[in-house]
Design an enzyme around this catalytic site. Structure first.
Site, PDB file in Angstrom:
ATOM      1  N   GLU A 263       7.936  -5.648   7.805  1.00  0.00           N
ATOM      2  CA  GLU A 263       7.064  -5.091   6.773  1.00  0.00           C
ATOM      3  C   GLU A 263       7.546  -3.707   6.332  1.00  0.00           C
ATOM      4  O   GLU A 263       6.831  -2.713   6.468  1.00  0.00           O
ATOM      5  CB  GLU A 263       5.627  -5.007   7.284  1.00  0.00           C
ATOM      6  CG  GLU A 263       5.031  -6.349   7.668  1.00  0.00           C
ATOM      7  CD  GLU A 263       3.572  -6.257   8.082  1.00  0.00           C
ATOM      8  OE1 GLU A 263       2.973  -5.163   7.920  1.00  0.00           O
ATOM      9  OE2 GLU A 263       3.023  -7.250   8.579  1.00  0.00           O
TER      10      GLU A 263
ATOM     11  N   LYS B  46       0.829  -1.213   0.000  1.00  0.00           N
ATOM     12  CA  LYS B  46       0.000   0.000   0.000  1.00  0.00           C
ATOM     13  C   LYS B  46       0.860   1.259   0.000  1.00  0.00           C
ATOM     14  O   LYS B  46       0.374   2.341  -0.337  1.00  0.00           O
ATOM     15  CB  LYS B  46      -0.946   0.007   1.200  1.00  0.00           C
ATOM     16  CG  LYS B  46      -0.272   0.214   2.545  1.00  0.00           C
ATOM     17  CD  LYS B  46      -1.290   0.224   3.677  1.00  0.00           C
ATOM     18  CE  LYS B  46      -0.626   0.454   5.033  1.00  0.00           C
ATOM     19  NZ  LYS B  46      -1.600   0.441   6.143  1.00  0.00           N
TER      20      LYS B  46
ATOM     21  N   HIS C 114       4.466  -3.458  16.026  1.00  0.00           N
ATOM     22  CA  HIS C 114       4.958  -2.356  15.193  1.00  0.00           C
ATOM     23  C   HIS C 114       5.507  -1.263  16.089  1.00  0.00           C
ATOM     24  O   HIS C 114       4.797  -0.722  16.937  1.00  0.00           O
ATOM     25  CB  HIS C 114       3.829  -1.792  14.321  1.00  0.00           C
ATOM     26  CG  HIS C 114       4.227  -0.575  13.539  1.00  0.00           C
ATOM     27  ND1 HIS C 114       5.023  -0.635  12.413  1.00  0.00           N
ATOM     28  CD2 HIS C 114       3.953   0.746  13.732  1.00  0.00           C
ATOM     29  CE1 HIS C 114       5.211   0.586  11.934  1.00  0.00           C
ATOM     30  NE2 HIS C 114       4.583   1.439  12.717  1.00  0.00           N
TER      31      HIS C 114
END
Length: 448
Positions: free
Chosen positions: A273, A71, A199
């Site tokens: 990621e 994205k 994260h």
């Protein structure tokens, strides 16, 4: 079959820069090719920069496999290069899943991300064998159990950060306290929990943040083992801003914690990621000024200027791209870099406060406020560097064209790295770049 919507991009010509031809020469050429009436924004992407980011990753983080967060930038060329380099992919939409599939990315190398997924997307992932799904709440888990009972779940655990805007941001991930309930729910539904995701934002990559995040993940692994889950994946998220020093800093903080809580003997695969890490510096955006006006400074500043004798003008410029286009990353509270000017100016040229806007007349469409630039004219070009993140997505909406380049030196280095034109990058064709124009035709001046 490949996606029809991206066919033209897949059959891509990459300009091979030889000698001392530079990025600014390419931008100057493509801006000069446009007539005054047809000027439109465009990107120039240096594919060598993406390759070098992968080399840096292997140098500093070889124990962590990257899964590119699509994205961030779903340019088909970027996806093809990263697929050739062996990265996995995190997809959050059907378009992104289709794009990964079009390059032959194995389903086991794809993660379906996103905290809240439509039922149709979960069904599409199940149909195409994508089994790794991120989940952080019971409602999402029950959707997955109905539509994709063979899924392998990554439980996203909330990690407290240090960003100033965190208090107003929507927190993603379940708390450590809620993890046992979520694991018990998965057990009840017959779902397979295969790992944990956390994260740590790039703004707070301090050792303490990773200490808490990795130790919390270890707790969830232990809870899962008690309930009979064979958990084997730790996803450390995407807090990588693309700067090598920051990558080294993250590795120094992360690796000792992994050695303690997830040593290689456990057999746990560690993945990450990265998104902006790969593409931010690789892309530059060229935009043209379509209107100009001199604006009065606000009353407070005007009164101060009158007393000090400083009565310099302030300019407002409209651009042929804006916040609802290629600068959409500003809506994510990311900063827009001060642009360079694609024309030669003298060292004595004065600079003025300048406001840059898109062309929509919308109050949100302000690209930059009060940046210092020389006085510009309609038709002048500005170049924004580091614009590869969150500016090109697989939304189906038209985006500015992208001109891809790579230097001859980088291309030879890439071949040494194992990526060859006739095998991995079948949709590329290298074309020689033009000869470098004279200095007076190509100079870019950067405001101080």
């Amino acid at each position: 079959m490949r996606m029809k919507a991206t066919l033209n991009e897949l059959l891509c010509s990459v300009e091979l820069l030889e000698g001392d031809t530079a990025l600014r020469d390419v931008i100057n050429k493509h801006s000069s090719d446009q007539t005054q009436a047809q000027k439109s924004a465009f990107f120039v992407a240096d594919l060598g920069a993406i390759i070098w980011q992968q080399i840096r990753w292997k140098t500093h983080m070889d124990h962590v496999r990257p899964f590119y967060e699509m994205k961030c930038n779903s340019s088909a060329v970027v996806v093809e290069i990263l697929a050739a380099l062996g990265t996995g992919f995190v997809c959050s939409s059907k378009n992104e899943l289709e794009l990964a599939k079009s390059f032959g990315v194995p389903a086991q190398d794809v993660i379906l991300g996103g905290a809240c997924k439509q039922l149709s997307l979960i069904k599409y992932a199940a149909k195409h064998g994508v089994r790794l799904l991120v989940c952080d709440n019971e409602a999402e888990m029950r959707k997955i159990s109905r539509c994709h009972p063979n899924a392998r779940l990554l439980i996203q655990v909330y990690t407290a950060g240090c960003c100033e805007h965190e208090e107003t941001a929507m927190p993603f991930g379940c708390t450590l306290k809620d993890c046992r309930h979520l694991l018990e729910c998965a057990k009840e539904l017959g779902l397979n929990v295969t790992g944990v995701k956390f994260h740590v934002p790039s703004c707070c990559a301090e050792p303490e943040a990773f200490t808490h995040a990795v130790s919390d993940a270890r707790c969830v692994f232990d809870m899962g083992a008690e309930l009979g889950f064979a958990m084997s994946i730790l996803d450390v998220g995407g807090g990588f801003d693309g700067i090598e020093a920051q990558l080294e800093k993250v590795n120094r903080a992360l690796k000792p914690m992994l050695d303690v809580y997830f040593p290689q003997s456990t057999g746990v695969s560690v993945i990450a990621e990265p998104g902006a890490y790969y593409v931010s510096a690789a892309f530059s955006l060229a935009v043209s000024i379509i209107s100009k006006k001199m604006t009065a400074q606000d009353a407070k500043h005007h009164a101060h200027d009158a007393l000090s004798g400083n009565d310099e003008p302030e300019f407002t410029y409209c651009l042929n791209d804006g916040v609802f286009g290629s600068f959409s990353y500003k809506l994510l509270e990311e900063s827009v870099p001060v642009p360079s000017l694609l024309k030669e100016i003298s060292a004595e040229e004065p600079f003025f406060a300048s406001n840059l806007w898109g062309s929509t007349n919308d109050g949100l469409d302000q690209v930059l406020e009060s940046c210092l630039l020389p006085e510009l004219s309609v038709g002048d070009w500005l170049v924004f560097n580091h614009t590869g993140a969150n500016s090109l997505r697989a939304t189906g909406e038209p985006t500015p064209p992208v001109h891809y380049i790579i230097s001859a030196q980088d291309w030879y280095e890439i071949q040494n790295y194992g990526v060859t034109l006739d095998t991995a990058l079948k949709n590329f064709s290298l074309v020689p770049c033009f000869q470098k124009p004279s200095l007076s035709e190509s100079a870019i001046s950067t405001p101080a």
